[in-house]
Each structure stands twice: as C-alpha cells, then as structure tokens.
Design a protein around this motif. Sequence first.
Motif, PDB file in Angstrom:
ATOM      1  N   ALA A  93      11.479 137.401  18.104  1.00  0.00           N
ATOM      2  CA  ALA A  93      13.188 136.937  19.201  1.00  0.00           C
ATOM      3  C   ALA A  93      14.332 137.666  17.451  1.00  0.00           C
ATOM      4  O   ALA A  93      13.463 137.490  16.546  1.00  0.00           O
ATOM      5  N   ILE A  94      14.959 139.142  18.144  1.00  0.00           N
ATOM      6  CA  ILE A  94      15.735 139.116  16.924  1.00  0.00           C
ATOM      7  C   ILE A  94      17.156 138.158  17.268  1.00  0.00           C
ATOM      8  O   ILE A  94      17.958 138.340  18.420  1.00  0.00           O
ATOM      9  N   ILE A  95      18.061 138.101  16.280  1.00  0.00           N
ATOM     10  CA  ILE A  95      19.206 137.343  16.464  1.00  0.00           C
ATOM     11  C   ILE A  95      20.362 138.945  15.716  1.00  0.00           C
ATOM     12  O   ILE A  95      20.000 138.908  14.881  1.00  0.00           O
ATOM     13  N   LEU A  96      21.045 138.782  16.965  1.00  0.00           N
ATOM     14  CA  LEU A  96      22.254 140.237  16.300  1.00  0.00           C
ATOM     15  C   LEU A  96      23.832 139.026  16.569  1.00  0.00           C
ATOM     16  O   LEU A  96      24.145 138.568  17.466  1.00  0.00           O
ATOM     17  N   LYS A  97      24.540 140.519  15.888  1.00  0.00           N
ATOM     18  CA  LYS A  97      26.067 140.184  17.085  1.00  0.00           C
ATOM     19  C   LYS A  97      25.642 139.726  18.447  1.00  0.00           C
ATOM     20  O   LYS A  97      25.310 140.764  18.968  1.00  0.00           O
ATOM     21  N   GLY A 173       0.460 130.303  22.113  1.00  0.00           N
ATOM     22  CA  GLY A 173       0.226 128.726  21.662  1.00  0.00           C
ATOM     23  C   GLY A 173       1.321 128.343  20.538  1.00  0.00           C
ATOM     24  O   GLY A 173       1.338 127.404  20.995  1.00  0.00           O
ATOM     25  N   VAL A 174       2.323 129.045  19.872  1.00  0.00           N
ATOM     26  CA  VAL A 174       3.113 128.766  19.437  1.00  0.00           C
ATOM     27  C   VAL A 174       3.946 129.175  19.314  1.00  0.00           C
ATOM     28  O   VAL A 174       4.343 130.508  19.948  1.00  0.00           O
ATOM     29  N   GLU A 175       5.554 128.931  19.484  1.00  0.00           N
ATOM     30  CA  GLU A 175       6.970 130.078  19.908  1.00  0.00           C
ATOM     31  C   GLU A 175       6.893 131.560  18.997  1.00  0.00           C
ATOM     32  O   GLU A 175       6.293 131.321  17.784  1.00  0.00           O
ATOM     33  N   SER A 176       8.026 132.114  19.747  1.00  0.00           N
ATOM     34  CA  SER A 176       8.136 133.106  19.134  1.00  0.00           C
ATOM     35  C   SER A 176       8.457 133.392  17.671  1.00  0.00           C
ATOM     36  O   SER A 176       9.438 132.079  17.508  1.00  0.00           O
ATOM     37  N   THR A 177       8.308 134.289  16.727  1.00  0.00           N
ATOM     38  CA  THR A 177       8.811 134.712  15.662  1.00  0.00           C
ATOM     39  C   THR A 177      10.498 134.799  15.630  1.00  0.00           C
ATOM     40  O   THR A 177      10.712 135.419  16.394  1.00  0.00           O
ATOM     41  N   ILE A 178      11.340 134.604  15.162  1.00  0.00           N
ATOM     42  CA  ILE A 178      12.492 134.845  15.547  1.00  0.00           C
ATOM     43  C   ILE A 178      13.300 135.369  13.781  1.00  0.00           C
ATOM     44  O   ILE A 178      12.664 134.647  12.686  1.00  0.00           O
ATOM     45  N   ILE A 179      13.277 136.626  13.892  1.00  0.00           N
ATOM     46  CA  ILE A 179      14.344 136.961  12.661  1.00  0.00           C
ATOM     47  C   ILE A 179      15.975 137.501  12.561  1.00  0.00           C
ATOM     48  O   ILE A 179      16.494 137.274  13.630  1.00  0.00           O
ATOM     49  N   ASP A 180      16.796 137.193  11.985  1.00  0.00           N
ATOM     50  CA  ASP A 180      17.655 137.000  11.912  1.00  0.00           C
ATOM     51  C   ASP A 180      18.185 138.537  11.313  1.00  0.00           C
ATOM     52  O   ASP A 180      18.776 138.814   9.835  1.00  0.00           O
ATOM     53  N   LEU A 181      19.142 138.955  12.323  1.00  0.00           N
ATOM     54  CA  LEU A 181      19.358 140.700  11.438  1.00  0.00           C
ATOM     55  C   LEU A 181      20.676 140.737  11.873  1.00  0.00           C
ATOM     56  O   LEU A 181      21.352 141.997  11.934  1.00  0.00           O
ATOM     57  N   SER A 182      21.969 139.749  12.122  1.00  0.00           N
ATOM     58  CA  SER A 182      23.262 139.584  11.549  1.00  0.00           C
ATOM     59  C   SER A 182      23.896 139.465  10.840  1.00  0.00           C
ATOM     60  O   SER A 182      25.333 140.405  11.114  1.00  0.00           O
ATOM     61  N   GLY A 183      23.291 139.733   9.998  1.00  0.00           N
ATOM     62  CA  GLY A 183      23.729 139.358   8.805  1.00  0.00           C
ATOM     63  C   GLY A 183      23.697 141.099   7.754  1.00  0.00           C
ATOM     64  O   GLY A 183      23.179 142.145   8.017  1.00  0.00           O
ATOM     65  N   LYS A 184      24.182 141.115   6.450  1.00  0.00           N
ATOM     66  CA  LYS A 184      23.667 141.377   5.273  1.00  0.00           C
ATOM     67  C   LYS A 184      22.232 141.695   4.949  1.00  0.00           C
ATOM     68  O   LYS A 184      21.960 142.933   4.718  1.00  0.00           O
ATOM     69  N   VAL A 187      16.509 137.797   7.677  1.00  0.00           N
ATOM     70  CA  VAL A 187      16.255 136.459   7.404  1.00  0.00           C
ATOM     71  C   VAL A 187      15.127 136.008   8.237  1.00  0.00           C
ATOM     72  O   VAL A 187      15.140 135.960   9.684  1.00  0.00           O
ATOM     73  N   LEU A 188      14.024 135.344   8.084  1.00  0.00           N
ATOM     74  CA  LEU A 188      12.944 135.411   8.715  1.00  0.00           C
ATOM     75  C   LEU A 188      13.384 133.213   9.184  1.00  0.00           C
ATOM     76  O   LEU A 188      13.309 132.712   8.276  1.00  0.00           O
ATOM     77  N   ILE A 189      14.303 133.513  10.252  1.00  0.00           N
ATOM     78  CA  ILE A 189      14.585 131.849  10.644  1.00  0.00           C
ATOM     79  C   ILE A 189      13.289 130.980  11.019  1.00  0.00           C
ATOM     80  O   ILE A 189      13.508 129.784   9.890  1.00  0.00           O
ATOM     81  N   ARG A 190      11.888 131.420  11.728  1.00  0.00           N
ATOM     82  CA  ARG A 190      11.182 130.391  12.635  1.00  0.00           C
ATOM     83  C   ARG A 190       9.888 131.505  12.628  1.00  0.00           C
ATOM     84  O   ARG A 190       9.926 132.904  12.468  1.00  0.00           O
ATOM     85  N   VAL A 207      12.230 140.594   3.336  1.00  0.00           N
ATOM     86  CA  VAL A 207      13.026 139.518   4.740  1.00  0.00           C
ATOM     87  C   VAL A 207      12.382 138.564   4.465  1.00  0.00           C
ATOM     88  O   VAL A 207      11.681 138.238   3.477  1.00  0.00           O
ATOM     89  N   SER A 208      14.000 137.915   3.883  1.00  0.00           N
ATOM     90  CA  SER A 208      13.415 136.986   3.028  1.00  0.00           C
ATOM     91  C   SER A 208      13.534 135.556   3.941  1.00  0.00           C
ATOM     92  O   SER A 208      14.011 135.417   5.296  1.00  0.00           O
ATOM     93  N   PHE A 209      13.704 134.340   3.076  1.00  0.00           N
ATOM     94  CA  PHE A 209      14.018 132.942   3.579  1.00  0.00           C
ATOM     95  C   PHE A 209      15.369 132.643   4.133  1.00  0.00           C
ATOM     96  O   PHE A 209      16.210 132.977   2.505  1.00  0.00           O
ATOM     97  N   PRO A 210      15.807 131.316   4.886  1.00  0.00           N
ATOM     98  CA  PRO A 210      16.931 130.870   4.922  1.00  0.00           C
ATOM     99  C   PRO A 210      17.299 129.832   3.340  1.00  0.00           C
ATOM    100  O   PRO A 210      15.944 129.755   2.721  1.00  0.00           O
ATOM    101  N   ASP A 211      18.486 130.040   3.260  1.00  0.00           N
ATOM    102  CA  ASP A 211      18.731 129.134   1.942  1.00  0.00           C
ATOM    103  C   ASP A 211      19.348 128.074   2.528  1.00  0.00           C
ATOM    104  O   ASP A 211      19.636 127.635   3.084  1.00  0.00           O
TER     105      ASP A 211
END
Length: 326
Positions: A93-97, A173-184, A187-190, A207-211
């Motif tokens: 899953a990709i997070i966007l604006k 068997g486990v939920e999707s990987t989530i990456i956030d591409l809405s910022g600069k 970031v790997l969210i999940r 690809v960073s981890f969340p702060d």
Amino acid sequence: MRPIRASSVAIERAAELLKQGGLVAFPTETVYGLGADAGNAGAVQRIFSAKGRPADHPLIVHLAYSHQLNDWAIDIPDAAFKLAQEFWPGPLAIILKKQAHVPQVVTGGQQTIGLRVPNHPVALYLLRLFGGGIAAPSANRFCRISPTCADHVEEELGDEVDMILDGGNCQVGVESTIIDLSGKRPVLIRPGHISREELQTALQMEVSFPDENKPGLRAPGLLAVHYAPVTPAIRCHSERLDEMLYELTSEGQSVGVLLYKSIFAETENLHVMQAPLKPEPYAQLLYAALRQLDHLNLDIIVVEQPPENEDWRAINDRLKKATIPR
C-alpha cells in the motif's frame, strides 16, 4: 452470513451490492478485506460500525489498475509509479496526498490516502467489475486477529456484512507493507511481505523508518495492541520457554503454545501447535494458529519468539502487537 463460493456469478452480485452501498468481504493475497464503495461516505461508515473501528483510523483503498492512482491522489511522485510497476498487483500500500473528492471518512480526516492493487483473482475481478475504488480494512473486529479464510470472517462479523466471498485461504497471511510517499522521503510505515530492502532496490534510495518521537501519519495497524486474540498472549524466547511452561502448568493454568523450534509433548494442561521454520509459511499460518488457540478457552497463550532479523520483521511486528514479552 454464510460465505459464498466466489464464482463469477457471485462476484458479479458482489459488485452490484457495492454499487448499492453494501458491505462485501472478499479475499486478497494478504488477509480478507471488508469492502465498501470508497466514494460513498455512508457505505464506508458502515465499515466502521461493523468493525467497531475508531473514526480517525484510516482505510486503504483497493484499485484494479495502477493507472487509477490519478483518480485518488495528487502530486504523485515518480517513486509511486516505480513501486506500482514493480510490485502491483501485490501486497504493498502506498500513501499519497489525496484528491479533494475523497471522503474524509476514508482517510480518518487526514489529507493523505493509502492505495493498493491486490494480487488475488477474486479481488481483481471484483474491482474490475465495480469500476471504482473499494475501501477495505481487514474483515474482523477492530484490533482482533485478522481473517485468512472466509469462515474467520463469518465468525467475526456474522450478519454485519451483506456478502462474504469465499476465495480460499490467503497466501501471504499478514497485512500489506505500507510505504508513505506523501512527504519528502519514503518512510516504511508498516512492514509486510515486501521488505524494506526490496523497496530500496526498486527506488534506488533509502527508505526510512518513522520517527517514534515525532507525531505523524495515522495508518492501519499502528496501534500498540492489534491483531490480538481474546485470550491473554505472551511471547517468550526459546531459552526461557521450558521454565515458563513448567511454571504456568504447575500453577494449574491451561496453556496453548505456538512453538517455533522447540519440541514439547502435549499434557493435560498444555496444548501444542508447531509453526514452520521459514518466514513465509509461518506468516501464512500465524493468524489461523492464534485463532485456533483462542478457541480452546485457555488461560493463556505462549508464543515462542521466532528469529529477530529482517526476514522476520513483518511477523515480529504482528507478534509485538498481539502479545506481551515475558
């Protein structure tokens, strides 16, 4: 609501129900989703009511084709198209604006949206027939064990759903990987089946981890307690497992144990399940095993800690939320 075999006729009926504002549970390669028309705020609200899900907890919108990104998101970076080309259909899953028309109920009030194209023939056929986006979290009560077969959905949601499409057991068997591409920066969210290393290789960037010290994006599966059985569950490293099981059973407690590499014989107070040694089959089994142990009316569930390395990151993420350390 009894599950219905996902024949072409049943999937066509499911698409019509979605167009009418109904709720349809359907299989994906990760877990079963509880779907509603993502453009219909009233239909999406039914998801929250059925699951008991907080209103500020956003949903992922499932699409049939990657070119539909433009229908739901704005300011799409090249990185999103690279990942879509590499991994869609698939468990990412990709997070966007978000586009202005996306209902706030879908995004939990945020200005971002999570999108993915699932890799399951039933889900893809349903999405293509429906034509739009289907908002779909896992088809279970909020924070409980995600369903990996249609019977789990029936057990969790009963008559809260208008149709349950039975497409067999989920392969990931486990939920999707989530990456956030809405910022600069990405970031790997999940964590999920698609690893951070695979994402970095595809993007040719870090690809960073969340702060953890910085309040940020809300996304599915980020609560401290999630994917959890009703029975209290703990996880224990192998070197302490013998001592812990002896202590618990000596106190007269009924214990279920999900083993990784250790071997124990069943006793009157000890119910044993053996997990696979490799991460992919372990992930396929995990939720079904926890659910099976949860059905036994035990006093406690003990999970033997699997390896703590990158290959097991997604599994350990789920176990961390489903159990407490001991």
